[in-house]
Design a protein around this motif. Structure first.
Motif, PDB file in Angstrom:
ATOM      1  N   GLN A  76      -4.796  -2.983  33.720  1.00 39.58           N
ATOM      2  CA  GLN A  76      -6.226  -2.723  33.676  1.00 39.58           C
ATOM      3  C   GLN A  76      -6.736  -2.532  32.251  1.00 39.58           C
ATOM      4  O   GLN A  76      -7.913  -2.739  31.964  1.00 39.58           O
ATOM      5  N   PRO A 105      -0.644  -6.234  45.747  1.00 42.16           N
ATOM      6  CA  PRO A 105      -0.747  -5.004  44.968  1.00 42.16           C
ATOM      7  C   PRO A 105       0.352  -4.014  45.343  1.00 42.16           C
ATOM      8  O   PRO A 105       0.789  -3.960  46.504  1.00 42.16           O
ATOM      9  N   TYR A 115      -6.606  -4.015  41.967  1.00 42.76           N
ATOM     10  CA  TYR A 115      -5.303  -4.671  41.929  1.00 42.76           C
ATOM     11  C   TYR A 115      -5.142  -5.730  43.028  1.00 42.76           C
ATOM     12  O   TYR A 115      -4.349  -6.660  42.888  1.00 42.76           O
ATOM     13  N   LYS A 116      -5.891  -5.606  44.108  1.00 41.09           N
ATOM     14  CA  LYS A 116      -5.901  -6.680  45.094  1.00 41.09           C
ATOM     15  C   LYS A 116      -6.525  -7.941  44.490  1.00 41.09           C
ATOM     16  O   LYS A 116      -6.006  -9.050  44.653  1.00 41.09           O
ATOM     17  N   LEU A 118      -6.734  -8.531  41.274  1.00 39.03           N
ATOM     18  CA  LEU A 118      -5.856  -8.965  40.192  1.00 39.03           C
ATOM     19  C   LEU A 118      -4.700  -9.795  40.728  1.00 39.03           C
ATOM     20  O   LEU A 118      -4.333 -10.827  40.147  1.00 39.03           O
ATOM     21  N   VAL A 152       1.852  -6.273  41.680  1.00 42.99           N
ATOM     22  CA  VAL A 152       1.219  -5.799  40.461  1.00 42.99           C
ATOM     23  C   VAL A 152       0.498  -4.483  40.746  1.00 42.99           C
ATOM     24  O   VAL A 152      -0.081  -4.291  41.815  1.00 42.99           O
ATOM     25  N   GLY A 153       0.583  -3.566  39.788  1.00 42.04           N
ATOM     26  CA  GLY A 153      -0.078  -2.275  39.925  1.00 42.04           C
ATOM     27  C   GLY A 153      -0.252  -1.632  38.564  1.00 42.04           C
ATOM     28  O   GLY A 153       0.016  -2.250  37.528  1.00 42.04           O
ATOM     29  N   LYS A 154      -0.678  -0.380  38.552  1.00 39.01           N
ATOM     30  CA  LYS A 154      -0.920   0.300  37.278  1.00 39.01           C
ATOM     31  C   LYS A 154       0.364   0.492  36.475  1.00 39.01           C
ATOM     32  O   LYS A 154       0.315   0.763  35.277  1.00 39.01           O
TER      33      LYS A 154
END
Length: 355
Positions: A76, A105, A115-116, A118, A152-154
């Protein structure tokens, strides 16, 4: 096809209902925790990766992915993340000959959709870089052919190459979103059988259109409604009433009776059996075994193993072990055992009548 490399670490998804038991579950699997990711993922090292396929404790792992590529970062806050990630995936997996690429995500239940979106954008850009994948839709995957899954996530990007059967699901993260319209949905159980029918395709085809299901403990009719919507015929047995909306549905026969008092005629046969009965799991399975005499050879049985009365995963495993043994002794082969997204403190057993 190039050989899939061994992975140093794995992502294991333990359902929230069992989250407090994660240390025990990971210990039984010989997993050494490395890091918590998202809401219910654990990055681990495994003494023996085969335990994810062989151990009865694997039933508590909703989804598992070998990590062949990891990029710890904060997407992000990173400019150009999608392009950089897509190029890295191409460099790592460009020669993999995977059947498909699917992304998702890490935080599947997050209210914020960043994130969805992304994950969707990452898949779109990566597909532009790769040669065409032979499989485009999730439902068209071969359970035994490798797919490239990316989460993918933070915490960053995590990718792995594995077959859907090895990961325990066709979707990244193992969860298929099932819409439940509150006005038309009779109960949340409809989502459970929808997911079950999706899951079983990892191992065998679902019953054909027009197949006749025997449903035990059917009230109020959430699962019944889902089966009818798929073009199946249903004989629904329960002493409690069914939802009024089902009474005019074609293809449905309602038997208002206790399951243990239900006696089909000797000539009556069914193509599949579904049991989501409440109460003692052993008693429910005895009724399933008794009525399996009316199933055609090779018929599918979907049995919810209720965990009522069990206080730990160990006790639920012991109950599952006893259920599997009883089923096998009754001529029902165990195909798989897992925890579905829409299960609570219970497991779902998939069986097949062999005799």
């Amino acid at each position: 096809m190039p050989e899939i490399p061994a992975a140093d670490s794995f992502l294991l998804r333990i359902p929230d209902v069992f989250a407090k038991h994660s240390p025990e579950i990971l210990g039984k699997l010989g997993a050494s925790p490395l890091k918590k990711l998202g809401s219910d993922y654990q990055m681990v090292r495994l003494e023996n990766p085969a335990t994810l396929q062989d151990s009865e404790w694997a039933a508590f792992v909703k989804w598992r992915l070998p990590i062949h590529h990891a990029w710890p970062c904060n997407p992000q806050k990173m400019e150009g993340f999608v392009e950089k990630a897509a190029q890295a995936i191409l460099k790592k997996f460009g020669d993999s000959q995977a059947q498909a690429l699917f992304t998702g995500p890490l935080q599947t239940s997050a209210a914020h959709p960043f994130y969805k979106h992304l994950a969707t954008n990452l898949r779109g850009r990566t597909l532009q870089l790769f040669p065409a994948f032979p499989v485009k839709q999730v439902e068209d995957q071969d359970p035994d052919q490798p797919t490239l899954f990316c989460l993918v996530g933070k915490e960053g990007l995590f990718c792995g190459l594995a077959t859907p059967r090895e990961t325990n699901g066709f979707y990244p993260g193992g969860t298929k979103f099932i819409s439940q319209n509150t006005e038309s949905t009779i109960s949340r159980a409809g989502a459970k059988i929808a997911e079950a029918l999706h899951y079983i395709e990892l191992y065998r085809p679902v019953p054909k259109d027009g197949a006749h299901w025997l449903e035990l403990g059917a009230s109020p009719g959430g699962m019944t409604s889902e089966l009818l919507a798929r073009g199946y015929r249903v004989t629904a047995v329960d002493k409690a009433a069914m939802d009024d909306r089902l009474k005019i549905k074609p293809g449905l026969a309602i038997v208002r009776n206790d399951v243990d008092a239900f006696r089909p005629s000797e000539q009556e046969t069914f193509d599949a059996l579904l049991s989501d009965m409440n109460g003692d799991a052993r008693g429910s399975l005895r009724q399933v075994a008794r009525l399996s005499a009316h199933l055609k050879k090779g018929s599918l049985v979907v049995f919810t193993l209720k965990g009522a009365g069990t206080e730990s995963p160990e006790e639920l495993i012991e109950l599952c072990r006893a259920a599997r043994a009883y089923a096998e002794a009754s001529g029902l082969r165990v195909i798989a055992c897992t925890h579905l997204t829409y299960n609570r403190h219970e497991l779902t057993l998939f069986l097949s009548r062999e005799k």
